[in-house]
Design an enzyme around this catalytic site. Structure first.
Site, PDB file in Angstrom:
ATOM      1  N   GLU A  36       0.840  -1.200   0.000  1.00  0.00           N
ATOM      2  CA  GLU A  36       0.000   0.000   0.000  1.00  0.00           C
ATOM      3  C   GLU A  36       0.876   1.250   0.000  1.00  0.00           C
ATOM      4  O   GLU A  36       2.087   1.191   0.199  1.00  0.00           O
ATOM      5  CB  GLU A  36      -0.923   0.031   1.233  1.00  0.00           C
ATOM      6  CG  GLU A  36      -2.279  -0.608   1.027  1.00  0.00           C
ATOM      7  CD  GLU A  36      -3.245   0.278   0.253  1.00  0.00           C
ATOM      8  OE1 GLU A  36      -2.800   1.332  -0.275  1.00  0.00           O
ATOM      9  OE2 GLU A  36      -4.430  -0.082   0.141  1.00  0.00           O
ATOM     10  N   ASN A  81     -10.196   5.024   1.709  1.00  0.00           N
ATOM     11  CA  ASN A  81      -9.476   4.661   0.487  1.00  0.00           C
ATOM     12  C   ASN A  81      -9.612   5.755  -0.565  1.00  0.00           C
ATOM     13  O   ASN A  81     -10.504   6.623  -0.485  1.00  0.00           O
ATOM     14  CB  ASN A  81      -9.986   3.345  -0.095  1.00  0.00           C
ATOM     15  CG  ASN A  81      -9.112   2.168   0.271  1.00  0.00           C
ATOM     16  OD1 ASN A  81      -7.889   2.281   0.319  1.00  0.00           O
ATOM     17  ND2 ASN A  81      -9.723   1.024   0.531  1.00  0.00           N
ATOM     18  N   ASP A 107     -10.125   0.925  -4.492  1.00  0.00           N
ATOM     19  CA  ASP A 107      -9.118   0.975  -3.425  1.00  0.00           C
ATOM     20  C   ASP A 107      -8.361   2.296  -3.575  1.00  0.00           C
ATOM     21  O   ASP A 107      -8.968   3.344  -3.747  1.00  0.00           O
ATOM     22  CB  ASP A 107      -8.213  -0.259  -3.516  1.00  0.00           C
ATOM     23  CG  ASP A 107      -7.550  -0.612  -2.195  1.00  0.00           C
ATOM     24  OD1 ASP A 107      -6.887   0.254  -1.614  1.00  0.00           O
ATOM     25  OD2 ASP A 107      -7.672  -1.766  -1.741  1.00  0.00           O
TER      26      ASP A 107
END
Length: 318
Positions: free
Chosen positions: A24, A159, A224
């Site tokens: 991430e 997100n 996302d």
């Protein structure tokens, strides 16, 4: 999304064979010419020189949800229980701010700095049965004591945070609701107003199962992390969809970009000219046999694109 979306194929290459459990928060550091990202459950911050291939890992005391570079060096890091400052790679962590959430059920997830140098971090409510995820911005400019502001945008999973090139629009995704929203953002006052739907994506097909590999193509994924390019287009990673979506500033979906990983988590732009697109992906908890079809699950992917992306914004303190 009712009309067919054109497919744009890119030549994807993995940065290396290593896999993150949940990669991430990637960003390209223009001064160091390195790519940074985190492995949230792996409790690591990573950085790599794409030219030499040298990969460095930095263990964290808890899950790092998101990171950003600091103008005076080092990083600002959102760990499970709060935001921390590291003056240099591998250095000691000093607490900037703790928050009101319960770290037993809630952790930081998506975040980055805004164009004025505030660090934003959104939280994720791990039981996923209530909208208790929140979005905070931390302001440490001018050498003053850090000040935090809660943006009342309650969600389940934070997100898709990003800003338009002119810095007047903020984007945030509701992953569970398969939607992306936009707000008018007053940068100086740090105020959000005029919330509107930017994109509504189809939900999971009835009866969908992650381990149904044959039927996986029926699901396009859920939004996302995201990044914005120099034309103002919003690139959204579609978790479990094996693709990115590129949206015009109007919300029109211009292209879908297939990936060799089923669970992309966040794109960013980098390289010396800003035209290398990097994407972090996830491998944790995936069904047996899925990697045979998506061989780069968990790896960082890179491809060249025609339109450069916006450079990373630095955390400002002075």
């Amino acid at each position: 999304m009712s009309t067919p979306v054109p497919t744009q194929s890119l030549d994807w290459q993995a940065l290396g064979p290593e896999r993150s459990q949940l990669g991430e928060s990637p960003f390209w550091h223009p001064e160091e010419q390195r790519l940074y990202w985190v492995d949230i459950p792996g409790r690591e911050v990573l950085r790599q020189d794409p030219v030499s291939g040298v990969l460095e890992r930095w263990a964290m005391p808890s899950e790092p949800g998101c990171i950003a570079p600091a103008r005076t060096g080092g990083l600002v890091i959102a760990l499970r229980d709060g935001m921390y400052r590291a003056p240099q790679w591998g250095g000691a962590l000093s607490l900037l701010m703790r928050f009101n959430h319960d770290p037993a059920t809630t952790r930081f997830n998506d975040g980055k700095c805004d164009p004025l140098g505030r660090f934003w971090g959104g939280t994720m409510y791990e039981p996923r049965d209530r909208r208790l995820g929140e979005l905070y911005s931390l302001d440490a400019r001018g050498g003053r004591r850090p000040e935090v502001r809660l943006q009342a945008l309650n969600n389940v999973i934070a997100n898709g945070l990003a800003w338009s090139p002119e810095g007047t629009t903020l984007y945030w995704a509701d992953t569970m609701g398969h939607r992306i929203d936009a707000w008018t953002w007053d940068a100086q006052a740090n105020n959000l107003s005029h919330q509107r739907l930017f994109a509504q994506l189809p939900g999971k097909p009835e009866g969908f199962r992650s381990d149904d590999l044959a039927g996986a193509a029926r699901y396009g994924g859920r939004p996302d992390g995201a990044a914005v390019d120099a034309e103002g287009c919003y690139w959204s990673a579609q978790f479990e969809g094996g693709r990115l979506l590129r949206f015009a500033p109007s919300g029109e979906c211009l292209a879908q970009i297939p990936l060799p990983a089923r669970c992309p988590t966040m794109p960013c732009f980098g390289g010396p000219d800003g035209r290398t697109l990097y994407v972090t992906t996830a491998s944790k908890g995936r069904p047996e046999g899925e990697t045979d079809r998506w061989p780069d699950n968990g790896r960082v992917l890179a491809a060249r694109v025609d339109v450069p992306g916006l450079p990373v914004d630095f955390f400002e303190e002075v």
